[in-house]
Design a protein around this motif. Structure first.
Motif, mmCIF file in Angstrom:
data_model
loop_
_atom_site.group_PDB
_atom_site.id
_atom_site.type_symbol
_atom_site.label_atom_id
_atom_site.label_comp_id
_atom_site.label_asym_id
_atom_site.label_seq_id
_atom_site.Cartn_x
_atom_site.Cartn_y
_atom_site.Cartn_z
ATOM 1 N N VAL A 247 0.831 -1.207 0.000
ATOM 2 C CA VAL A 247 0.000 0.000 0.000
ATOM 3 C C VAL A 247 0.865 1.256 0.000
ATOM 4 C CG1 VAL A 247 -1.685 1.343 1.333
ATOM 5 C CG2 VAL A 247 -1.998 -1.119 1.029
ATOM 6 N N ALA A 248 1.974 1.251 0.756
ATOM 7 C CA ALA A 248 2.861 2.420 0.785
ATOM 8 C C ALA A 248 3.426 2.696 -0.607
ATOM 9 C CB ALA A 248 3.979 2.204 1.790
ATOM 10 N N GLU A 249 3.765 1.649 -1.336
ATOM 11 C CA GLU A 249 4.271 1.812 -2.702
ATOM 12 C C GLU A 249 3.204 2.428 -3.603
ATOM 13 O OE1 GLU A 249 7.055 -1.055 -4.671
ATOM 14 O OE2 GLU A 249 5.171 -1.664 -5.635
ATOM 15 N N ALA A 250 1.980 1.984 -3.439
ATOM 16 C CA ALA A 250 0.877 2.526 -4.233
ATOM 17 C C ALA A 250 0.698 4.018 -3.959
ATOM 18 C CB ALA A 250 -0.411 1.768 -3.925
ATOM 19 N N VAL A 251 0.730 4.404 -2.682
ATOM 20 C CA VAL A 251 0.576 5.811 -2.317
ATOM 21 C C VAL A 251 1.765 6.625 -2.810
ATOM 22 C CG1 VAL A 251 0.370 7.433 -0.381
ATOM 23 C CG2 VAL A 251 -0.880 5.269 -0.326
ATOM 24 N N GLN A 252 2.947 6.038 -2.773
ATOM 25 C CA GLN A 252 4.159 6.733 -3.208
ATOM 26 C C GLN A 252 4.107 7.077 -4.693
ATOM 27 O OE1 GLN A 252 6.868 7.590 -1.182
ATOM 28 N NE2 GLN A 252 7.627 8.703 -2.953
ATOM 29 N N LEU A 253 3.591 6.165 -5.523
ATOM 30 C CA LEU A 253 3.724 6.305 -6.966
ATOM 31 C C LEU A 253 2.474 6.820 -7.682
ATOM 32 C CD1 LEU A 253 5.708 3.034 -7.810
ATOM 33 C CD2 LEU A 253 6.576 5.375 -7.831
ATOM 34 N N GLU B 131 -2.282 6.060 3.510
ATOM 35 C CA GLU B 131 -1.885 4.685 3.762
ATOM 36 C C GLU B 131 -2.859 4.014 4.733
ATOM 37 O OE1 GLU B 131 2.244 2.254 4.732
ATOM 38 O OE2 GLU B 131 2.087 4.377 5.225
ATOM 39 N N LYS B 132 -3.213 4.727 5.787
ATOM 40 C CA LYS B 132 -4.146 4.175 6.779
ATOM 41 C C LYS B 132 -5.542 4.013 6.182
ATOM 42 C CE LYS B 132 -5.888 4.819 11.485
ATOM 43 N NZ LYS B 132 -7.301 4.580 11.166
ATOM 44 N N LEU B 133 -5.953 4.980 5.387
ATOM 45 C CA LEU B 133 -7.266 4.927 4.743
ATOM 46 C C LEU B 133 -7.425 3.642 3.942
ATOM 47 C CD1 LEU B 133 -9.909 6.493 3.776
ATOM 48 C CD2 LEU B 133 -8.513 7.217 1.844
ATOM 49 N N ILE B 134 -6.425 3.321 3.140
ATOM 50 C CA ILE B 134 -6.495 2.146 2.282
ATOM 51 C C ILE B 134 -6.345 0.869 3.089
ATOM 52 C CG2 ILE B 134 -5.428 0.980 0.317
ATOM 53 C CD1 ILE B 134 -4.505 3.848 -0.580
ATOM 54 N N LEU B 135 -5.384 0.843 4.015
ATOM 55 C CA LEU B 135 -5.181 -0.350 4.833
ATOM 56 C C LEU B 135 -6.405 -0.662 5.677
ATOM 57 C CD1 LEU B 135 -1.486 0.078 6.016
ATOM 58 C CD2 LEU B 135 -2.402 -1.788 4.617
ATOM 59 N N ASP B 136 -7.009 0.358 6.266
ATOM 60 C CA ASP B 136 -8.211 0.135 7.069
ATOM 61 C C ASP B 136 -9.333 -0.450 6.220
ATOM 62 O OD1 ASP B 136 -6.975 1.044 9.327
ATOM 63 O OD2 ASP B 136 -8.091 2.924 9.479
ATOM 64 N N ARG B 137 -9.423 0.030 4.980
ATOM 65 C CA ARG B 137 -10.485 -0.474 4.093
ATOM 66 C C ARG B 137 -10.228 -1.930 3.716
ATOM 67 N NH1 ARG B 137 -13.999 -2.371 1.785
ATOM 68 N NH2 ARG B 137 -15.558 -1.424 0.423
ATOM 69 N N ILE B 138 -8.958 -2.266 3.500
ATOM 70 C CA ILE B 138 -8.621 -3.645 3.153
ATOM 71 C C ILE B 138 -8.839 -4.580 4.337
ATOM 72 C CG2 ILE B 138 -6.740 -5.211 2.521
ATOM 73 C CD1 ILE B 138 -5.508 -2.894 0.937
ATOM 74 N N LEU B 139 -8.400 -4.141 5.521
ATOM 75 C CA LEU B 139 -8.399 -5.019 6.687
ATOM 76 C C LEU B 139 -9.737 -5.090 7.408
ATOM 77 C CD1 LEU B 139 -4.917 -4.041 8.143
ATOM 78 C CD2 LEU B 139 -5.499 -6.092 6.851
ATOM 79 N N THR B 140 -10.483 -3.987 7.414
ATOM 80 C CA THR B 140 -11.725 -3.947 8.193
ATOM 81 C C THR B 140 -12.968 -3.754 7.348
ATOM 82 O OG1 THR B 140 -11.722 -1.540 8.555
ATOM 83 C CG2 THR B 140 -10.425 -2.889 10.072
ATOM 84 N N LYS B 141 -12.757 -3.338 6.072
ATOM 85 C CA LYS B 141 -13.869 -3.035 5.165
ATOM 86 C C LYS B 141 -14.749 -1.915 5.700
ATOM 87 C CE LYS B 141 -14.095 -7.675 3.234
ATOM 88 N NZ LYS B 141 -14.935 -8.807 2.852
ATOM 89 N N GLU B 142 -14.208 -1.099 6.574
ATOM 90 C CA GLU B 142 -14.914 0.072 7.064
ATOM 91 C C GLU B 142 -14.266 1.313 6.493
ATOM 92 O OE1 GLU B 142 -16.061 -1.835 11.417
ATOM 93 O OE2 GLU B 142 -14.765 -0.087 11.257
ATOM 94 N N LYS B 143 -15.046 2.382 6.346
ATOM 95 C CA LYS B 143 -14.533 3.628 5.796
ATOM 96 C C LYS B 143 -14.041 4.506 6.929
ATOM 97 C CE LYS B 143 -17.968 3.632 2.075
ATOM 98 N NZ LYS B 143 -18.968 2.732 2.595
ATOM 99 N N PRO B 144 -12.735 4.734 7.068
ATOM 100 C CA PRO B 144 -12.243 5.611 8.106
ATOM 101 C C PRO B 144 -12.649 7.053 7.847
ATOM 102 C CG PRO B 144 -10.474 4.965 6.643
ATOM 103 C CD PRO B 144 -11.679 4.185 6.241
ATOM 104 N N GLU B 145 -12.694 7.840 8.914
ATOM 105 C CA GLU B 145 -13.085 9.223 8.766
ATOM 106 C C GLU B 145 -12.024 10.007 8.016
ATOM 107 O OE1 GLU B 145 -13.984 10.996 12.444
ATOM 108 O OE2 GLU B 145 -15.812 9.858 12.785
ATOM 109 N N SER B 146 -12.478 11.031 7.277
ATOM 110 C CA SER B 146 -11.559 11.949 6.633
ATOM 111 C C SER B 146 -11.039 12.921 7.673
ATOM 112 C CB SER B 146 -12.305 12.703 5.522
ATOM 113 O OG SER B 146 -13.268 13.561 6.092
ATOM 114 N N PRO B 147 -9.997 13.710 7.359
ATOM 115 C CA PRO B 147 -9.454 14.637 8.339
ATOM 116 C C PRO B 147 -10.478 15.616 8.886
ATOM 117 C CG PRO B 147 -7.937 14.402 6.520
ATOM 118 C CD PRO B 147 -9.199 13.679 6.134
ATOM 119 N N SER B 148 -11.533 15.921 8.122
ATOM 120 C CA SER B 148 -12.548 16.860 8.590
ATOM 121 C C SER B 148 -13.539 16.209 9.531
ATOM 122 C CB SER B 148 -13.295 17.444 7.388
ATOM 123 O OG SER B 148 -14.015 16.419 6.734
#
Length: 259
Positions: free
Chosen positions: A191-197, A231-248
């Motif tokens: 996931v970090a590689e995906a976010v990097q590129l 990175e956390k947004l994507i990992l949380d979605r993969i691991l928990t299938k829940e949508k994490p909150e946005s910064p707002s």
């Protein structure tokens, strides 16, 4: 080597893939604009590599279709190149001759230019067997670039490399993409590689696109709080299938996340 001024326009339209009774992909819809860098992530077996093979023309869709510049793909497109995890170099050819394999008209100067771009001009006359894993991947990348691609497909090309070499290859791929402006489609489990590129990160779950995350970080990217958020947004979605909150603090009502 001639410079690519505009990448391919990629369209995947209601595409499905079955192997016998096993449904691997179902009604995938995806558009990649010319010059865009898209990364595909997901758990093992989710169908991401299958999707890449369909785009490459290595396999045929069971339903729907893949289009490059409005042309439906049935075979490997002449303006498409693929970089695999295994460099797949020909051991009986020199480094330069391996790169020359990718040149459409066989002009050796184009192979030399591509080898120079990946920093391996000094190894041109050597055999692939004496190179390190990272160097072999650089040669494979040079071979792909020597064909002046409009679409570059990357199937976990850095997965077998050590951490430092992987970072160096990421930087190289990003620099060459920035210079040549080809469209890039990367399959990765990192996931970090995906976010990097990537400009966008696509998550596939159970053969479908689960969400589409646009990465709005400036380049070159630093591993700062913004990077950590994505990175956390994507990992949380993969691991928990829940949508994490946005910064707002808003959870949002769709699966397309952008800061």
């Amino acid at each position: 080597m001639e410079q690519t001024t505009l990448g391919s326009h990629l369209q995947i339209k209601k595409t499905a893939k079955r192997y016998g009774n096993k449904q691997v992909l179902q009604e995938v819809e995806l558009e990649g604009k010319p010059g865009e860098f898209i990364a595909i992530v997901g758990r093992s077996g989710c169908g991401k590599s299958t999707l890449l093979r369909l785009v490459a023309g290595l396999e045929k869709a069971s339903e729907g279709g893949v289009y490059i510049d409005s042309e439906e793909i049935r075979f490997i497109h002449p303006d498409t190149r693929v970089l695999f995890q295994d460099a797949r170099l020909l051991p009986w050819k020199s480094v330069l001759e391996n790169v020359r394999v990718g040149v459409k008209d066989g002009v050796i100067q184009k192979a030399e230019k591509a080898l120079e771009q990946v920093g391996l001009s000094s190894r041109a006359s050597e055999w692939p067997g004496v190179l390190s894993g990272g160097q072999r991947q650089r040669v494979a990348l040079a071979r792909a670039l020597a064909g002046n691609p409009k679409l570059l497909l990357l199937d976990e090309p850095l997965g077998a490399l050590d951490a430092l070499t992987r970072i160096e290859m990421q930087q190289l791929i990003e620099r060459l993409w920035t210079e040549q402006k080809f469209t890039a489609l990367l399959v990765t489990h990192d996931v970090a590689e995906a976010v990097q590129l990537a400009d966008r990160v696509i998550l596939i779950e159970h053969g479908k696109i689960a969400f589409d995350v646009r990465i709005t970080l400036s380049r070159p990217r630093e591993h700062d709080s913004g990077f950590a958020y994505y990175e956390k947004l994507i990992l949380d979605r993969i691991l928990t299938k829940e949508k994490p909150e946005s910064p707002s603090g808003n959870t949002g009502k769709n699966d397309n996340y952008t800061i």
